[in-house]
Design a protein around this motif. Structure first.
Motif, PDB file in Angstrom:
ATOM      1  N   THR A 100       0.799  -1.231   0.000  1.00  0.00           N
ATOM      2  CA  THR A 100       0.000   0.000   0.000  1.00  0.00           C
ATOM      3  C   THR A 100       0.834   1.285   0.000  1.00  0.00           C
ATOM      4  N   GLN A 101       2.139   1.136   0.276  1.00  0.00           N
ATOM      5  CA  GLN A 101       3.060   2.285   0.410  1.00  0.00           C
ATOM      6  C   GLN A 101       2.766   3.135   1.650  1.00  0.00           C
ATOM      7  N   GLN A 102       1.853   2.668   2.514  1.00  0.00           N
ATOM      8  CA  GLN A 102       1.544   3.415   3.748  1.00  0.00           C
ATOM      9  C   GLN A 102       2.722   3.285   4.709  1.00  0.00           C
ATOM     10  N   VAL A 103       2.950   4.361   5.485  1.00  0.00           N
ATOM     11  CA  VAL A 103       4.068   4.347   6.442  1.00  0.00           C
ATOM     12  C   VAL A 103       3.531   4.032   7.851  1.00  0.00           C
ATOM     13  N   TYR A 104       4.250   3.175   8.568  1.00  0.00           N
ATOM     14  CA  TYR A 104       3.855   2.761   9.922  1.00  0.00           C
ATOM     15  C   TYR A 104       5.068   2.755  10.847  1.00  0.00           C
ATOM     16  N   ALA A 105       4.769   2.776  12.178  1.00  0.00           N
ATOM     17  CA  ALA A 105       5.804   2.466  13.165  1.00  0.00           C
ATOM     18  C   ALA A 105       5.598   0.992  13.496  1.00  0.00           C
ATOM     19  N   MET A 106       6.640   0.178  13.350  1.00  0.00           N
ATOM     20  CA  MET A 106       6.511  -1.265  13.604  1.00  0.00           C
ATOM     21  C   MET A 106       7.375  -1.648  14.808  1.00  0.00           C
ATOM     22  N   LYS A 107       6.700  -2.215  15.807  1.00  0.00           N
ATOM     23  CA  LYS A 107       7.420  -2.638  17.006  1.00  0.00           C
ATOM     24  C   LYS A 107       7.728  -4.120  16.889  1.00  0.00           C
ATOM     25  N   LEU A 108       8.997  -4.469  16.904  1.00  0.00           N
ATOM     26  CA  LEU A 108       9.407  -5.866  16.785  1.00  0.00           C
ATOM     27  C   LEU A 108       9.732  -6.387  18.176  1.00  0.00           C
ATOM     28  N   LEU A 109       8.956  -7.381  18.633  1.00  0.00           N
ATOM     29  CA  LEU A 109       9.181  -7.933  19.965  1.00  0.00           C
ATOM     30  C   LEU A 109       9.766  -9.324  19.853  1.00  0.00           C
ATOM     31  N   SER A 110      10.744  -9.613  20.682  1.00  0.00           N
ATOM     32  CA  SER A 110      11.294 -10.961  20.706  1.00  0.00           C
ATOM     33  C   SER A 110      10.464 -11.798  21.669  1.00  0.00           C
ATOM     34  N   LYS A 111       9.669 -12.730  21.107  1.00  0.00           N
ATOM     35  CA  LYS A 111       8.823 -13.565  21.971  1.00  0.00           C
ATOM     36  C   LYS A 111       9.692 -14.396  22.912  1.00  0.00           C
ATOM     37  N   LEU A 112      10.860 -14.816  22.405  1.00  0.00           N
ATOM     38  CA  LEU A 112      11.775 -15.623  23.215  1.00  0.00           C
ATOM     39  C   LEU A 112      12.184 -14.860  24.475  1.00  0.00           C
ATOM     40  N   GLU A 113      12.550 -13.563  24.280  1.00  0.00           N
ATOM     41  CA  GLU A 113      12.955 -12.750  25.437  1.00  0.00           C
ATOM     42  C   GLU A 113      11.777 -12.485  26.365  1.00  0.00           C
ATOM     43  N   MET A 114      10.570 -12.342  25.785  1.00  0.00           N
ATOM     44  CA  MET A 114       9.407 -12.035  26.609  1.00  0.00           C
ATOM     45  C   MET A 114       8.991 -13.199  27.502  1.00  0.00           C
ATOM     46  N   VAL A 115       9.164 -14.428  27.024  1.00  0.00           N
ATOM     47  CA  VAL A 115       8.715 -15.579  27.828  1.00  0.00           C
ATOM     48  C   VAL A 115       9.811 -16.131  28.735  1.00  0.00           C
ATOM     49  N   SER A 116      11.082 -15.752  28.492  1.00  0.00           N
ATOM     50  CA  SER A 116      12.163 -16.320  29.311  1.00  0.00           C
ATOM     51  C   SER A 116      12.416 -15.463  30.546  1.00  0.00           C
TER      52      SER A 116
END
Ligand SMILES: Nc1ncnc2c1ncn2[C@@H]1O[C@H](COP(=O)(O)OP(=O)(O)OP(=O)(O)O)[C@@H](O)[C@H]1O
Length: 116
Positions: A100-116
Motif C-alpha cells: 500500500t506504500q503506507q508508512v507505519y511504526a513497527m514494534k518488533l518484539l522478541s517472543k523468546l525474550e518475553m517468555v524467558s
C-alpha cells in the motif's frame, strides 16, 4: 451456517467466538495460529519425527502451516526506512508497507525474550 436450535450450545459457541477475537485472550486467532506454526516447526525435528505420532502430526499439518505462514502479516511485508526507538523487549522501526506504500511504526518484539 446451520442455525443452532440448542440455546445452551449456541451460548457456548458464542463464548468461544468471543475468546477467539479478544486480543487479550490466550486462545485468540493469532495465538492459535502461532501455536500451529510453532508445533509444526518443533515436530519437524529429526529426533521427534522418529516417533509415529509426531511424524503423523507433522505430515498432517505441514501444508496448513505453510499456508498460514504465507497469509499472515510478517516483517517481510514492510520495507524498513529507519529505526526510531528501542524498548525493553525490542526495537521500533519506521516502515513502509510494500502493498500500500503506507508508512507505519513497527514494534518488533522478541517472543523468546518475553517468555524467558
Ligand atoms: N508509534 C510510534 N511512533 C513513533 N515512535 C514510536 C512509536 N512507538 C514507539 N516509538 C519510539 O520507540 C521507543 C520505544 O518504544 P517502545 O514502545 O518499545 O517503548 P517501551 O514502552 O519503553 O518499550 P517496552 O514496551 O518494550 O517496555 C519510544 O520511546 C519512541 O521513541
Amino acid at each position: 451456517m446451520d442455525i443452532i436450535q440448542d440455546g445452551e450450545r449456541r451460548q457456548r459457541l458464542q463464548e468461544l467466538e468471543e475468546w477467539l477475537v479478544d486480543h487479550r485472550s490466550e486462545i485468540n486467532v493469532d495465538g492459535l495460529l502461532d501455536m500451529v506454526q510453532a508445533l509444526v516447526l518443533d515436530c519437524n525435528h529429526p529426533a521427534l519425527r522418529r516417533t509415529k505420532n509426531f511424524d503423523s502430526f507433522f505430515t498432517k499439518y505441514e501444508l496448513s502451516a505453510q499456508m498460514i505462514d504465507e497469509c499472515r502479516m510478517k516483517p517481510e511485508d514492510f520495507i524498513v526506512i529507519k529505526t526510531i526507538g528501542r524498548g525493553a523487549f525490542g526495537e521500533v522501526q519506521l516502515v513502509r508497507k510494500r502493498s500500500t506504500q503506507q508508512v507505519y511504526a513497527m514494534k518488533l518484539l522478541s517472543k523468546l525474550e518475553m517468555v524467558s
